[in-house]
Design a protein around this motif. Structure first.
Motif, PDB file in Angstrom:
ATOM      1  N   ASN A   1     -15.961 -24.685 -17.956  1.00  0.00           N
ATOM      2  CA  ASN A   1     -14.604 -25.206 -18.135  1.00  0.00           C
ATOM      3  C   ASN A   1     -14.521 -26.676 -17.749  1.00  0.00           C
ATOM      4  N   GLN A   2     -15.221 -27.046 -16.691  1.00  0.00           N
ATOM      5  CA  GLN A   2     -15.202 -28.440 -16.259  1.00  0.00           C
ATOM      6  C   GLN A   2     -15.847 -29.333 -17.309  1.00  0.00           C
ATOM      7  N   MET A   3     -16.978 -28.899 -17.858  1.00  0.00           N
ATOM      8  CA  MET A   3     -17.639 -29.669 -18.914  1.00  0.00           C
ATOM      9  C   MET A   3     -16.756 -29.776 -20.153  1.00  0.00           C
ATOM     10  N   LEU A   4     -16.187 -28.656 -20.552  1.00  0.00           N
ATOM     11  CA  LEU A   4     -15.361 -28.635 -21.759  1.00  0.00           C
ATOM     12  C   LEU A   4     -14.181 -29.583 -21.615  1.00  0.00           C
TER      13      LEU A   4
ATOM     14  N   GLN B   1     -20.069 -19.945 -30.292  1.00  0.00           N
ATOM     15  CA  GLN B   1     -20.209 -19.175 -31.530  1.00  0.00           C
ATOM     16  C   GLN B   1     -18.928 -18.403 -31.853  1.00  0.00           C
ATOM     17  N   ILE B   2     -17.849 -19.126 -32.036  1.00  0.00           N
ATOM     18  CA  ILE B   2     -16.571 -18.498 -32.381  1.00  0.00           C
ATOM     19  C   ILE B   2     -15.861 -19.321 -33.450  1.00  0.00           C
ATOM     20  N   ARG B   3     -14.904 -18.695 -34.092  1.00  0.00           N
ATOM     21  CA  ARG B   3     -13.986 -19.391 -34.994  1.00  0.00           C
ATOM     22  C   ARG B   3     -12.612 -18.767 -34.831  1.00  0.00           C
ATOM     23  N   PHE B   4     -11.619 -19.593 -34.569  1.00  0.00           N
ATOM     24  CA  PHE B   4     -10.260 -19.081 -34.389  1.00  0.00           C
ATOM     25  C   PHE B   4      -9.730 -18.520 -35.701  1.00  0.00           C
ATOM     26  N   SER B   5      -8.762 -17.629 -35.609  1.00  0.00           N
ATOM     27  CA  SER B   5      -8.264 -16.885 -36.763  1.00  0.00           C
ATOM     28  C   SER B   5      -7.594 -17.779 -37.801  1.00  0.00           C
TER      29      SER B   5
ATOM     30  N   ARG C   1     -16.030 -28.347 -31.041  1.00  0.00           N
ATOM     31  CA  ARG C   1     -15.911 -28.523 -32.487  1.00  0.00           C
ATOM     32  C   ARG C   1     -15.070 -27.396 -33.088  1.00  0.00           C
ATOM     33  N   ALA C   2     -15.249 -26.174 -32.574  1.00  0.00           N
ATOM     34  CA  ALA C   2     -14.443 -25.046 -33.054  1.00  0.00           C
ATOM     35  C   ALA C   2     -12.968 -25.249 -32.714  1.00  0.00           C
ATOM     36  N   ILE C   3     -12.702 -25.795 -31.525  1.00  0.00           N
ATOM     37  CA  ILE C   3     -11.327 -26.053 -31.099  1.00  0.00           C
ATOM     38  C   ILE C   3     -10.678 -27.115 -31.987  1.00  0.00           C
TER      39      ILE C   3
ATOM     40  N   LEU D   1      -3.305 -26.343 -26.566  1.00  0.00           N
ATOM     41  CA  LEU D   1      -3.075 -24.902 -26.550  1.00  0.00           C
ATOM     42  C   LEU D   1      -4.369 -24.120 -26.758  1.00  0.00           C
ATOM     43  N   HIS D   2      -5.252 -24.604 -27.614  1.00  0.00           N
ATOM     44  CA  HIS D   2      -6.532 -23.923 -27.801  1.00  0.00           C
ATOM     45  C   HIS D   2      -7.414 -24.082 -26.564  1.00  0.00           C
ATOM     46  N   MET D   3      -7.341 -25.232 -25.919  1.00  0.00           N
ATOM     47  CA  MET D   3      -8.055 -25.407 -24.652  1.00  0.00           C
ATOM     48  C   MET D   3      -7.529 -24.430 -23.611  1.00  0.00           C
ATOM     49  N   TRP D   4      -6.218 -24.295 -23.537  1.00  0.00           N
ATOM     50  CA  TRP D   4      -5.613 -23.352 -22.585  1.00  0.00           C
ATOM     51  C   TRP D   4      -6.115 -21.931 -22.842  1.00  0.00           C
ATOM     52  N   LEU D   5      -6.197 -21.522 -24.098  1.00  0.00           N
ATOM     53  CA  LEU D   5      -6.676 -20.181 -24.423  1.00  0.00           C
ATOM     54  C   LEU D   5      -8.084 -19.951 -23.876  1.00  0.00           C
ATOM     55  N   ILE D   6      -8.963 -20.955 -24.059  1.00  0.00           N
ATOM     56  CA  ILE D   6     -10.344 -20.808 -23.605  1.00  0.00           C
ATOM     57  C   ILE D   6     -10.416 -20.785 -22.082  1.00  0.00           C
ATOM     58  N   ILE D   7      -9.756 -21.735 -21.428  1.00  0.00           N
ATOM     59  CA  ILE D   7      -9.784 -21.796 -19.969  1.00  0.00           C
ATOM     60  C   ILE D   7      -9.238 -20.499 -19.374  1.00  0.00           C
TER      61      ILE D   7
END
Length: 269
Positions: free
Chosen positions: A154-157, A257-261, A99-101, A130-136
């Motif tokens: 990562n697999q679940m996401l 528990q994050i929010r991108f800038s 949801r944050a992504i 691109l946001h998925m790439w950042l997390i992975i």
């Protein structure tokens, strides 16, 4: 490279098979769905320059029905079905994180600041990817090999949230035939892009911005040199978010528990 390591960690044989031929097809997949809006990148020149910081943001966690959690028998039932297991907690966290992504990738002001048209599939898919790439990338960097939690998460996401959401978006944009073919192509685009961006960040630090800008110009802006100022802004955004994620506690990522800038500044000229 991190993307290839992530593929092995996540055990995606289909993506691994496509990876070698991914780059030449990226623009084809983008053009199939539309183009960008045009604006002046200069007015956003002061964006994405503030000091990096942790992306921690309290979003709350997945809640089970009160009629179960509110009594001993209900909690015993939830325990018996694994609702409190580490694996299920990671799955719940992946749901919150996705949801944050999507929140970040669908922000109209971010699309505008990067010269993208949010009404087009190519724009929304690029920012989601691109946001998925950042997390992975952030979680793969936890260790060599990555910890078990990172692999599972990562697999679940990817499989439970990103892949299914992309499929839903493909249908929403009117594709009703050969959907599996499109999904394979989009998977190819995603992992090909990840490998290109990882390669850019393996360059010496002084060359990373230019290398990442070039990769983004090819993969997001269809190689159009006139769009290089936008690609530079996108590279600056991603590099800053990468720094912010490195300052963010891993458990905050696992629990979503994050929010991108939102460091977007418009300069009047």
């Amino acid at each position: 490279m991190l993307a290839r390591e992530a593929l092995h960690a996540l055990q995606f044989p289909l993506a691994n098979a496509w990876l070698g031929a991914a780059a030449p097809c990226v623009c084809t997949a983008s053009r199939a769905f539309g183009s960008r809006q045009q604006d002046s990148a200069g007015i956003y020149e002061d964006s994405f320059r503030s000091k990096p910081h942790s992306l921690h943001f309290a979003r709350g966690e997945v809640q089970y029905p009160q009629q179960l959690e509110g009594n001993i028998l209900g909690r015993a039932f939830l325990t018996a079905i694994g609702a409190y297991s580490r694996k299920q907690r990671l799955r719940n966290g992946a749901s919150v994180l996705y949801r944050a992504i999507t929140e970040a990738a669908e922000r109209p002001e971010l699309h505008a600041a990067l010269g993208l048209d949010g009404s087009k599939f190519t724009s929304s898919h690029s920012l989601l990817s691109l946001h998925m790439w950042l997390i992975i990338r952030r979680l793969v960097q936890e260790g060599t090999p990555p910890p078990k939690d990172a692999k599972v998460f990562n697999q679940m996401l990817y499989a439970d949230y990103f892949f299914k959401d992309v499929e839903r978006r493909v249908y929403a944009y009117g594709v009703t035939i050969h959907v599996s073919k499109w999904m394979k192509r989009l998977e190819q685009v995603f992992f090909g892009g990840c490998e290109a961006y990882d390669a850019a960040l393996q360059q010496p630090e002084a060359e990373q911005t230019a290398a990442l800008t070039g990769a983004l110009l090819r993969n997001v802006y269809e190689g159009d040199e006139a769009q290089r100022p936008w690609a530079l802004l996108l590279a600056r955004y991603l590099l800053r978010e990468q720094q912010c994620l490195s300052m963010t506690d891993t458990e905050d990522i696992y629990t979503g528990q994050i929010r991108f800038s939102t460091d977007i500044k418009i300069t009047k000229r």
